[in-house]
Design a protein around this motif. Structure first.
Motif, short mmCIF file in Angstrom:
data_model
loop_
_atom_site.label_atom_id
_atom_site.label_comp_id
_atom_site.label_asym_id
_atom_site.label_seq_id
_atom_site.Cartn_x
_atom_site.Cartn_y
_atom_site.Cartn_z
N GLU A 151 0.84 -1.20 0.00
CA GLU A 151 0.00 0.00 0.00
C GLU A 151 0.87 1.25 0.00
O GLU A 151 0.60 2.21 -0.74
CB GLU A 151 -0.92 0.00 1.22
N ASN A 152 1.91 1.24 0.78
CA ASN A 152 2.81 2.38 0.83
C ASN A 152 3.65 2.47 -0.44
O ASN A 152 3.89 3.57 -0.96
CB ASN A 152 3.73 2.24 2.05
N ARG A 154 2.94 1.65 -3.49
CA ARG A 154 2.21 2.12 -4.67
C ARG A 154 2.17 3.64 -4.78
O ARG A 154 1.95 4.17 -5.86
CB ARG A 154 0.78 1.56 -4.65
N THR A 155 2.39 4.32 -3.68
CA THR A 155 2.36 5.78 -3.71
C THR A 155 3.71 6.43 -3.42
O THR A 155 3.97 7.55 -3.87
CB THR A 155 1.34 6.31 -2.68
N GLN A 156 4.56 5.73 -2.67
CA GLN A 156 5.83 6.34 -2.27
C GLN A 156 7.06 5.56 -2.75
O GLN A 156 8.19 6.03 -2.57
CB GLN A 156 5.88 6.46 -0.74
N PRO A 167 7.03 4.21 -7.39
CA PRO A 167 5.62 3.81 -7.42
C PRO A 167 5.20 3.29 -8.80
O PRO A 167 4.43 2.33 -8.89
CB PRO A 167 4.88 5.10 -7.05
N CYS A 168 5.71 3.91 -9.86
CA CYS A 168 5.38 3.45 -11.21
C CYS A 168 5.88 2.03 -11.44
O CYS A 168 5.15 1.19 -11.97
CB CYS A 168 5.99 4.40 -12.24
N ARG A 171 3.65 -0.48 -9.48
CA ARG A 171 2.34 -0.70 -10.11
C ARG A 171 2.46 -1.50 -11.39
O ARG A 171 1.68 -2.43 -11.64
CB ARG A 171 1.66 0.64 -10.37
#
Length: 231
Positions: A151-152, A154-156, A167-168, A171
């Motif tokens: 979860e972390n 995917r954004t950081q 993050p890219c 994903r």
């Protein structure tokens, strides 16, 4: 021979073995820390292929090996674009051979004939690296879980197996799978129960704690690829 290709404003290196004429194989090793464990195997496989009269290219992808690009700038889509640039500049590329996570990239060059050894989905690679991080955290007295880490990430972003992944990358890797094609020769190890067209003796070197080499495995891989390319 060391050659180079230009991509995204940078000069990237590429190892070339074998003759300058005839069919040419693009070799895609495993990704991340697995690539380090089999680098010697891949180079010796390329040398063995040259003994069979087969030319090969093994490019450094952006963020890997001698690349000037930071690994945190890399992504699956960036690597695929780099492979297209490499193939166009160092043409002709007529066949592709990939191992493990390398199979996540080989579809970038269209429907060229492909040889794959033990292909894996990107999510499986992620889970393997996450398990290693969780075990390392536990030794340091830190409690973590795959769900919270993902979860972390995917954004950081996150550092896994010594690689700072954006993050890219997280994903894209999580969603990545080997592409389908009608021209694939699938190879697996002799003790793998899954179906395959070819069997390679030995055990996966990417499971070793340290880099290793297996000359017999390199010779076996090269012999099967050479026979496949010659039809």
């Amino acid at each position: 021979m060391i050659r180079g290709y230009r991509f995204d404003g940078n000069d990237e290196l590429c190892l070339q073995h074998g003759p300058d004429i005839g069919a040419r194989l693009l070799i895609l090793p495993p990704l991340f820390d697995e690539a380090n464990r089999v680098r010697h195997l891949m180079v010796e496989t390329a040398r063995s292929l040259a003994d069979h009269g087969i030319a090969s290219l093994m490019p450094d992808l952006p963020g890997c090996n001698e690349s000037p690009v930071p690994i945190e700038n890399a992504s699956i889509s960036l690597w695929q674009a780099a492979l297209i640039a490499c193939a166009e500049q160092l043409r002709p590329v007529t066949h592709i051979a990939s191992i493990r996570g390398g199979a996540l990239l080989d579809g970038a060059l269209g429907d060229l004939p492909r040889w794959r050894l033990a292909p894996v989905k990107g999510g499986q690679l992620l889970r393997t690296m996450l398990r290693t991080k969780i075990a390392s955290d536990r030794e340091a007295g830190i409690t973590s879980s795959s769900e919270a880490l993902m979860e972390n990430a995917r954004t950081q972003g996150i550092e896994l197996a010594g690689n700072a992944l954006s993050p890219c990358m997280i994903r894209e890797l999580d969603a990545a799978a080997p592409s389908e094609s009608s021209a694939i020769r699938l190879a697996r190890f002799a003790d793998d129960p899954l179906e395959a067209e070819a069997r390679i003796a030995g055990a996966p070197l990417w499971l070793r704690a340290e880099p290793a080499h297996d000359p017999a495995m390199a010779a076996s891989i090269a012999a099967d690829i050479a026979a496949w390319m010659r039809g």
